[in-house]
Structures are given as C-alpha cells and as structure tokens.
Design a protein around this motif. Structure first.
Motif, mmCIF file in Angstrom:
data_model
loop_
_atom_site.group_PDB
_atom_site.id
_atom_site.type_symbol
_atom_site.label_atom_id
_atom_site.label_comp_id
_atom_site.label_asym_id
_atom_site.label_seq_id
_atom_site.Cartn_x
_atom_site.Cartn_y
_atom_site.Cartn_z
ATOM 1 N N ASP A 72 0.783 -1.282 0.118
ATOM 2 C CA ASP A 72 -0.189 -0.115 0.029
ATOM 3 C C ASP A 72 0.990 1.222 -0.067
ATOM 4 O OD1 ASP A 72 -2.401 1.189 -0.238
ATOM 5 O OD2 ASP A 72 -2.791 1.435 1.938
ATOM 6 N N PRO A 73 1.571 1.493 -1.146
ATOM 7 C CA PRO A 73 2.584 2.678 -1.185
ATOM 8 C C PRO A 73 1.781 3.760 -1.394
ATOM 9 C CG PRO A 73 2.838 1.354 -2.965
ATOM 10 C CD PRO A 73 2.043 0.477 -1.950
ATOM 11 N N VAL A 74 2.248 5.160 -1.211
ATOM 12 C CA VAL A 74 1.872 6.109 -2.024
ATOM 13 C C VAL A 74 2.639 6.765 -2.900
ATOM 14 C CG1 VAL A 74 2.829 7.745 -0.105
ATOM 15 C CG2 VAL A 74 0.669 8.626 -1.352
ATOM 16 N N ALA A 75 3.729 6.550 -2.901
ATOM 17 C CA ALA A 75 4.676 7.279 -3.885
ATOM 18 C C ALA A 75 6.038 6.732 -3.761
ATOM 19 C CB ALA A 75 4.719 8.718 -3.719
ATOM 20 N N ILE A 76 6.815 6.829 -4.823
ATOM 21 C CA ILE A 76 8.376 6.601 -5.060
ATOM 22 C C ILE A 76 8.769 7.859 -5.592
ATOM 23 C CG2 ILE A 76 10.250 5.052 -5.867
ATOM 24 C CD1 ILE A 76 8.054 2.614 -5.993
ATOM 25 N N GLY A 77 9.365 8.531 -4.779
ATOM 26 C CA GLY A 77 9.950 9.925 -5.307
ATOM 27 C C GLY A 77 11.636 9.629 -5.484
ATOM 28 N N SER A 78 12.124 8.537 -4.944
ATOM 29 C CA SER A 78 13.596 8.501 -5.040
ATOM 30 C C SER A 78 13.925 8.002 -6.329
ATOM 31 C CB SER A 78 13.999 7.579 -3.871
ATOM 32 O OG SER A 78 13.708 6.193 -3.911
ATOM 33 N N SER A 79 15.017 8.064 -6.718
ATOM 34 C CA SER A 79 15.814 7.170 -7.882
ATOM 35 C C SER A 79 16.181 6.086 -7.573
ATOM 36 C CB SER A 79 16.875 8.197 -8.588
ATOM 37 O OG SER A 79 16.323 9.353 -8.749
ATOM 38 N N PRO A 80 16.066 5.043 -8.196
ATOM 39 C CA PRO A 80 16.572 3.331 -7.990
ATOM 40 C C PRO A 80 18.232 3.341 -8.160
ATOM 41 C CG PRO A 80 15.338 3.436 -9.943
ATOM 42 C CD PRO A 80 15.156 4.810 -9.451
ATOM 43 N N ALA A 81 18.579 2.686 -7.426
ATOM 44 C CA ALA A 81 19.983 2.112 -7.455
ATOM 45 C C ALA A 81 19.983 0.847 -8.085
ATOM 46 C CB ALA A 81 20.775 2.378 -6.264
ATOM 47 N N TYR A 82 21.066 0.439 -8.736
ATOM 48 C CA TYR A 82 21.203 -0.951 -9.429
ATOM 49 C C TYR A 82 22.410 -1.583 -9.016
ATOM 50 C CZ TYR A 82 21.790 -4.797 -12.731
ATOM 51 O OH TYR A 82 21.858 -5.883 -13.478
ATOM 52 N N TRP A 83 22.621 -2.819 -8.631
ATOM 53 C CA TRP A 83 23.698 -3.593 -8.509
ATOM 54 C C TRP A 83 23.427 -5.054 -8.653
ATOM 55 C CZ3 TRP A 83 28.841 -2.426 -7.678
ATOM 56 C CH2 TRP A 83 29.511 -3.582 -7.207
ATOM 57 N N GLU A 84 23.922 -5.878 -9.703
ATOM 58 C CA GLU A 84 24.297 -7.088 -9.803
ATOM 59 C C GLU A 84 22.596 -7.552 -10.093
ATOM 60 O OE1 GLU A 84 26.905 -8.833 -7.383
ATOM 61 O OE2 GLU A 84 28.473 -8.018 -8.501
ATOM 62 N N GLY A 85 21.792 -7.224 -10.690
ATOM 63 C CA GLY A 85 20.535 -7.733 -10.998
ATOM 64 C C GLY A 85 19.563 -7.347 -9.661
#
Length: 455
Positions: free
Chosen positions: A179-192
C-alpha cells in the motif's frame, strides 16, 4: 516466516506503541527471497574518480551509485544557448523535478515528467517516443537507472516501472510494496537488484525495498524509516554501505550487500529537531533530510532543514564535522575527488565549496535564489539550478560565474553535461497552488532543456 511489518500491526497498537515498532524487516514477496551476504561482494575496488557500477551499459542518477554528481570526462562550453526545449512538467508540487538522463551510449535522453509521461528524445531533440503511465497524480520526480537497454524509475502512483529504452514499452510495473503512496527516490542498481525507497502516508513513513530487476518481483524490505523518504539510495561497495535518509531527519545505513542494519544518525543537534511531534511522537519535524547523500572518502555528505551540512562516518554513523548555514539545506551535493572538495547549495541563495576533510569554506557564490536540486561538477565547472530560474555554470576553483541561462520556471533538476550538451528541467509556473477554493492554474509549463555551445 517473514517478520510482520509495521503497517500491518498498526491497527493492533496504540499511538504510544509506534516507536517500539521501528525497524521491522519484512523479507516478503513473490516466492523470492534476498539472500546476499558480505562475502558475496566480489569486485575490484574503484577510486572515487571512477564510477560504480563499472559497466558501460549502465548509468543512473548522479553518475553512479556513490551519487557524487562528478563528470570528469565532460566539458562545459564557455558560452551556451538553448538548442531545444519540450514542455514536460505541469504541477506545483515543490519536490525537485526529474533529471533528463542520457543513456549510456548518449543516443537517447529519457525525460520523466510530473504529468506521468516519460519522454524520449535524441540529443538533437527529435521525438523518439512518449509513454503515458498510471502515475497521473504528480507523475515522476525520480530519475531512471538505465541497465542494458531498460530504464527503471518509480512514480507517485507508488509503482516502480521498467521501460524498454528503444520503444518506450512498459516491460513491467509493480506496486507490490504494501500500500505505497509514492516513489520519489531514484533507484540504485547492483548485480540484478534494484534498491529503492518507498513512501507511505498512513502513517507517514517509508521503507527500503530490494526488487528483482528482470521481473519486478519484490525480494526484501525494511520499514524502519519514518517521515516519507525522498532521497535516493546511495551505495559505496568499497565501504560496504547502503545509505538513504528521510523527513524524520535521520540518515540510515545498512551493510551492503547483506542489508543488515548498521546505524542511524539523527540531525537536529544534540537535543534533536525542534519541530512538531509526528505519529504519536515517533519522530519530529525540523531537521528533514530531502537531498540524496553523496558517499566519498568513507563518509556520507548531506544537508538538513536544521540549516546544517554534515559529514558523517560510513563505518559507525558518527558526526565528523558540520557547518551551520543559517538556512535550510536540501540539495544533493556534488564531490570532486581530485580537488577533495564538496559543493553544496541551500536556501541562502548561495553555492559553497567546502574542503571535504575539514568542512572549511573554500569559496561561496551567489546564485540569486534557493538551491534545492542537485549540483554537478566536471572538475573545472560546477553546474547548478536556482530558484531565480537560472541554470548556472561556476568556475570550480574560484566560484566565479562562467554563464547563466534564464528559464521560465525554477530549475530544480540536476544540470547534466554530456557530449558537449547540457540537459536539465524546470518546475511549471503555477497560480493558486496553495489556494483552498481555487483550481491550480498552469501559467507556463515546466520545460526540459538542452543547451549547446555557441559556435
């Protein structure tokens, strides 16, 4: 069996019991588990002048996982003019806008917008595709991570999206975040794996999530975060730390990649923040951490609404130094590892260059308005957007203004250099945003811009 998460327990506890629930971890989801430990971190250490991940097919916000905003291979022209612009942003929400992001090959510029659309242009501004998503309320404010031809970004519908860079097709969308309301952050990626901070409204809190990049399956979460986190995830594989922060004024750190919790640092001074208590006393306003943390030299660098800018040890979360600006600080700082200088801006209309080791001020420059977005540096030049509607280029050694380009709205994205071009986005100019009885009027849409050197 997964640990019960805080949101599912709230109905069974009183407000006074909220504090005791901080830090529930919930490895849930889709028959997957997150099972990495510190021994799995096998990589060749990189100096801070180079970028993690060390892969030419990957790029992300701030140039890499350490979020330094450092672009040493780029050159900023001596004078510039606008080459093209497209209308992108239409709302009055005061969060910093998404940054137009060139893909690893530089042939596509991805522009997430607060309308819920994601645009793609080539460097000369030619239209490639536009995709309308379900994030129609406040759209996107994060910036994608691009990995092997797929762009990942979260929206204000509480969902994380994967787009095919070539076509704009939505490859997957997941809002399986309880039940999230928002994702304002930018994702980080590491090894899949994608790492992202997710926001919730009832109560005002957040969670760190790990997500399978191929499928969108959720792998793990920790909902100890209070205050709806806006900052993006930063990771320093050499220091073995993953860091984020939130509106509760706390900087949080986990061991990486095991995600065992390491420490937290409370901004706001010895007595903590002095604002109004929230969520039954679980946290207090007054020291909000809005900007993404930069990780450099074994330390985390970030600013706070308490008016201070901090250097905190990555090993144990102890404060190593701080400076008091007298005004709110909510920008994303940039770091030049060659100069050993950190650049930050605030609500005092200025950009400061600070000695990264001591916090001593090297120079200060007036940019005419608040700085709430992200600073960038090429080594010779500091790039920054201002509330005075300007995009600025400052001499990195002296702070002297090299040029300023005026715009329609306030410039709150990162100002990004790539192949002799400069990309950024502005907020729309709106009326009645805070009015109770009137509809918001978009006077001028916020645009995404490309600058080129004057010939």
């Amino acid at each position: 069996m997964p640990a019960p998460d805080r949101r599912r327990l709230l109905e069974a506890v009183s407000a006074a019991g909220l504090v005791g629930l901080a830090g529930c971890t919930s490895p849930r989801a889709d028959s997957h588990t997150y099972d990495r430990d510190q021994g799995d971190l096998a990589h060749d250490p990189l100096p801070y002048t180079e970028t993690y991940p060390d892969d030419d097919a990957i790029t992300m916000y701030r140039g890499g996982l350490r979020r330094l905003g450092y672009y040493p291979d780029e050159t900023v022209p001596d004078s510039v003019s606008k080459n093209w612009a497209i209308p992108a942003n239409y709302i009055g929400h005061t969060a910093a806008k998404s940054t137009p992001l060139p893909t690893p090959d530089g042939e596509t510029v991805i522009i997430p917008a607060d309308s819920g659309r994601v645009h793609a242009r080539d460097p000369k501004g030619r239209h490639l595709w536009t995709t309308q998503t379900e994030a129609t309320y406040q759209g996107f404010h994060g910036t994608p991570a691009v990995v092997d031809g797929v762009a990942y970004v979260g929206g204000y519908d509480g969902a994380l999206y994967a787009f095919d860079v070539a076509s704009g097709e939505v490859l997957w969308r997941t809002d399986s975040f309880d039940d999230p309301v928002a994702i304002g952050s930018s994702p980080a990626y590491w090894e899949g794996v994608l790492y992202v901070a997710v926001e919730y409204r009832r109560p005002k809190e957040g969670a760190l999530w790990a997500v399978d990049a191929e499928t969108g399956a959720t792998l793990w979460s920790d909902d100890r975060i209070w205050g709806m986190p806006h900052p993006s995830i930063a990771i320093d594989p050499d220091a073995e730390r993953l860091v984020t922060a939130s509106n509760d004024g706390v900087c949080y750190a986990w061991e990486f990649p095991s995600l065992e919790f390491a420490w937290e640092f409370q901004a706001g001074g010895p007595d903590g923040p002095d604002g109004d208590p929230q969520e039954g006393g679980a946290f207090t306003w007054g020291a909000q951490l809005k900007g993404t943390t930069a990780l450099y030299d074994g330390a985390a660098f970030f600013g706070s609404w308490d008016g201070r800018f901090y250097r905190v040890s990555l090993s144990d979360g102890s404060e190593e130094w701080s400076i008091d600006t007298g005004q709110r600080v909510m920008c994303d700082p940039a770091v030049d590892p060659e100069r050993d200088v950190v650049y930050m801006g605030g609500h005092d209309d200025s950009v400061r260059a600070l000695d990264a080791g001591t916090g001593e001020e090297v120079w200060r420059a007036d940019v005419g308005g608040d700085v709430i977005g992200a600073l960038a540096t090429t080594g010779d030049t500091v790039l920054v957007g201002s509330y005075d509607t300007g995009a600025y280029a400052l001499d990195a050694e002296t702070g002297d203004q090299r040029w300023r380009v005026g715009n329609r709205g306030t410039v709150t994205s990162e100002v990004v250099p790539r192949d002799g071009r400069i990309y950024y986005a502005e907020r729309a100019v709106v009326s009645n945003y805070d009015g109770e009885d009137a509809d918001v009027i978009v006077d001028v849409p916020g645009h995404a811009y490309c600058l080129v050197g004057d010939s």
